[in-house]
Design a protein around this motif. Structure first.
Motif, PDB file in Angstrom:
ATOM      1  N   TYR A  93       0.897  -1.123  -0.022  1.00  0.00           N
ATOM      2  CA  TYR A  93       0.024  -0.166   0.183  1.00  0.00           C
ATOM      3  C   TYR A  93       0.974   1.321  -0.053  1.00  0.00           C
ATOM      4  O   TYR A  93       0.635   2.101  -0.772  1.00  0.00           O
ATOM      5  CB  TYR A  93      -0.850   0.158   1.327  1.00  0.00           C
ATOM      6  CG  TYR A  93      -1.983   1.240   1.288  1.00  0.00           C
ATOM      7  CD1 TYR A  93      -3.117   1.133   0.248  1.00  0.00           C
ATOM      8  CD2 TYR A  93      -1.783   2.147   2.259  1.00  0.00           C
ATOM      9  CE1 TYR A  93      -3.953   2.217   0.550  1.00  0.00           C
ATOM     10  CE2 TYR A  93      -2.706   2.969   2.309  1.00  0.00           C
ATOM     11  CZ  TYR A  93      -3.582   3.057   1.379  1.00  0.00           C
ATOM     12  OH  TYR A  93      -4.738   4.397   1.578  1.00  0.00           O
ATOM     13  N   GLU A  99      -0.961  -0.748  -4.126  1.00  0.00           N
ATOM     14  CA  GLU A  99      -1.665  -2.282  -4.731  1.00  0.00           C
ATOM     15  C   GLU A  99      -2.358  -2.379  -3.333  1.00  0.00           C
ATOM     16  O   GLU A  99      -1.824  -2.428  -2.256  1.00  0.00           O
ATOM     17  CB  GLU A  99      -0.673  -3.224  -4.730  1.00  0.00           C
ATOM     18  CG  GLU A  99      -1.556  -4.576  -5.097  1.00  0.00           C
ATOM     19  CD  GLU A  99      -0.740  -5.589  -5.374  1.00  0.00           C
ATOM     20  OE1 GLU A  99      -1.000  -6.767  -5.541  1.00  0.00           O
ATOM     21  OE2 GLU A  99       0.548  -5.386  -5.647  1.00  0.00           O
ATOM     22  N   ILE A 100      -3.840  -2.432  -3.599  1.00  0.00           N
ATOM     23  CA  ILE A 100      -4.673  -2.900  -2.475  1.00  0.00           C
ATOM     24  C   ILE A 100      -5.198  -4.410  -2.735  1.00  0.00           C
ATOM     25  O   ILE A 100      -5.435  -4.799  -3.710  1.00  0.00           O
ATOM     26  CB  ILE A 100      -5.844  -1.955  -2.594  1.00  0.00           C
ATOM     27  CG1 ILE A 100      -5.660  -0.560  -2.485  1.00  0.00           C
ATOM     28  CG2 ILE A 100      -6.639  -2.247  -1.387  1.00  0.00           C
ATOM     29  CD1 ILE A 100      -6.518   0.547  -2.630  1.00  0.00           C
ATOM     30  N   ASP A 102      -7.085  -6.792  -2.699  1.00  0.00           N
ATOM     31  CA  ASP A 102      -8.822  -6.728  -2.450  1.00  0.00           C
ATOM     32  C   ASP A 102      -9.003  -8.668  -2.229  1.00  0.00           C
ATOM     33  O   ASP A 102     -10.087  -8.636  -1.577  1.00  0.00           O
ATOM     34  CB  ASP A 102      -9.452  -6.660  -3.679  1.00  0.00           C
ATOM     35  CG  ASP A 102      -9.222  -5.080  -4.105  1.00  0.00           C
ATOM     36  OD1 ASP A 102     -10.002  -4.296  -3.829  1.00  0.00           O
ATOM     37  OD2 ASP A 102      -8.043  -4.725  -4.655  1.00  0.00           O
ATOM     38  N   ALA A 110     -10.998  -2.517   1.995  1.00  0.00           N
ATOM     39  CA  ALA A 110     -10.662  -2.102   0.939  1.00  0.00           C
ATOM     40  C   ALA A 110     -11.151  -0.747   0.354  1.00  0.00           C
ATOM     41  O   ALA A 110     -10.282   0.065  -0.271  1.00  0.00           O
ATOM     42  CB  ALA A 110     -11.033  -3.102  -0.387  1.00  0.00           C
ATOM     43  N   ASP A 111     -12.307  -0.538   0.718  1.00  0.00           N
ATOM     44  CA  ASP A 111     -12.848   0.845   0.256  1.00  0.00           C
ATOM     45  C   ASP A 111     -12.151   1.848   1.071  1.00  0.00           C
ATOM     46  O   ASP A 111     -12.011   2.978   0.622  1.00  0.00           O
ATOM     47  CB  ASP A 111     -14.470   0.870   0.797  1.00  0.00           C
ATOM     48  CG  ASP A 111     -15.070  -0.166  -0.663  1.00  0.00           C
ATOM     49  OD1 ASP A 111     -14.457  -0.328  -1.506  1.00  0.00           O
ATOM     50  OD2 ASP A 111     -16.064  -0.668  -0.187  1.00  0.00           O
ATOM     51  N   ARG A 114      -8.801   2.742  -0.256  1.00  0.00           N
ATOM     52  CA  ARG A 114      -8.845   3.711  -1.557  1.00  0.00           C
ATOM     53  C   ARG A 114      -9.240   5.212  -1.308  1.00  0.00           C
ATOM     54  O   ARG A 114      -8.701   6.029  -2.026  1.00  0.00           O
ATOM     55  CB  ARG A 114      -9.894   2.811  -2.355  1.00  0.00           C
ATOM     56  CG  ARG A 114      -9.609   1.529  -3.024  1.00  0.00           C
ATOM     57  CD  ARG A 114     -10.519   1.279  -4.138  1.00  0.00           C
ATOM     58  NE  ARG A 114     -10.310  -0.059  -4.453  1.00  0.00           N
ATOM     59  CZ  ARG A 114     -11.174  -0.886  -4.062  1.00  0.00           C
ATOM     60  NH1 ARG A 114     -11.754  -1.251  -3.088  1.00  0.00           N
ATOM     61  NH2 ARG A 114     -10.485  -2.466  -4.713  1.00  0.00           N
ATOM     62  N   SER A 115     -10.205   5.380  -0.190  1.00  0.00           N
ATOM     63  CA  SER A 115     -10.407   6.657  -0.004  1.00  0.00           C
ATOM     64  C   SER A 115      -9.390   7.481   0.926  1.00  0.00           C
ATOM     65  O   SER A 115      -8.983   8.656   0.593  1.00  0.00           O
ATOM     66  CB  SER A 115     -11.871   6.850   0.893  1.00  0.00           C
ATOM     67  OG  SER A 115     -11.455   6.087   2.033  1.00  0.00           O
TER      68      SER A 115
END
Length: 227
Positions: A93, A99-100, A102, A110-111, A114-115
């Motif tokens: 990360y 890279e997440i 998932d 995961a969401d 991303r934020s």
């Protein structure tokens, strides 16, 4: 929880005292196991009436604390995803092209990642991660010796705002590395005199920050005291 098969109890974190933390864990176990293990009935020998075991995943040296309970059986288990752990999630990360993972993270986590990547805090953490990655290659693994100075003047303590990683933007005592053949005391005094010239200095008294702040304060040699 889980039809009475799982009991969750809070634990306090004892910074810098593994002994206090171990004692807290043992105390909680002595209270929970006899009570729930016999359906709240009478116990004559406490936890000795039961088989107590730690089911653990000893990943590496950071799992040393799992060996601090020799009185309990230690059952080693494999990681759910082989050797993939939170360390791998952070490593993937905190890089320029992130890279997440998932496939192993819940949808909510995961969401969030991303934020979070758009926040100022994340950019700061990325900068620090890059610094810590390069640091051993530049200066060696260590251990390296540092010296800080506690400057006391009229009941105030001198703090500086760090201008670079690690801890950029945080308050700290003026200090730095001890050079080869340099005495720790000399390094502390030298850093005390040099640091405020390139950082914002704050005067603290008790738990309240003084209302004013100054740049390049004249701290004077006589005010530079080691405690």
């Amino acid at each position: 929880m889980a039809e009475g098969r799982l009991i969750v109890a809070p634990l306090d974190d004892h910074l810098y005292s593994a002994t206090a933390w171990v004692a807290d864990v043992q105390r909680k176990m002595r209270a929970i196991v006899p009570d729930h293990g016999n359906h709240h009935g009478f116990q004559n020998r406490g936890t000795a009436d039961f088989r107590v075991a730690l089911t653990v995943y000893g990943k590496d040296s950071s799992s040393y604390y799992l060996k601090l309970f020799p009185e309990w059986e230690n059952i080693q288990i494999d990681s759910q995803y082989g050797t993939f752990s939170s360390t791998d999630v952070r490593r993937r990360y905190f890089q320029r092209i992130l890279e997440i993972a998932d496939t192993i993270l819940s949808l909510g986590v995961a969401d969030f990642l991303r934020s979070f990547v758009m926040s100022e805090i994340c950019r700061s953490l990325l900068e620090e991660a890059e610094y810590l990655d390069v640091y051993p290659k530049q200066w060696g693994v260590g251990p390296l010796t540092t010296a800080d100075a506690l400057v006391v003047q009229s009941g105030h303590i001198l703090l500086v705002e760090r201008g670079q990683a690690p801890g950029k933007g945080l308050l700290a005592l003026p200090g730095g590395f001890v050079n080869p053949a340099e005495r720790i005391r000399d390094a502390a005094f030298g850093n005390c005199a040099r640091k405020p010239q390139s950082a914002t200095a704050y005067a603290h008294r008790g738990s309240r920050e003084a209302s004013g702040r100054c740049r390049s304060p004249d701290i004077g040699r006589s005010n530079c005291a080691l405690r």
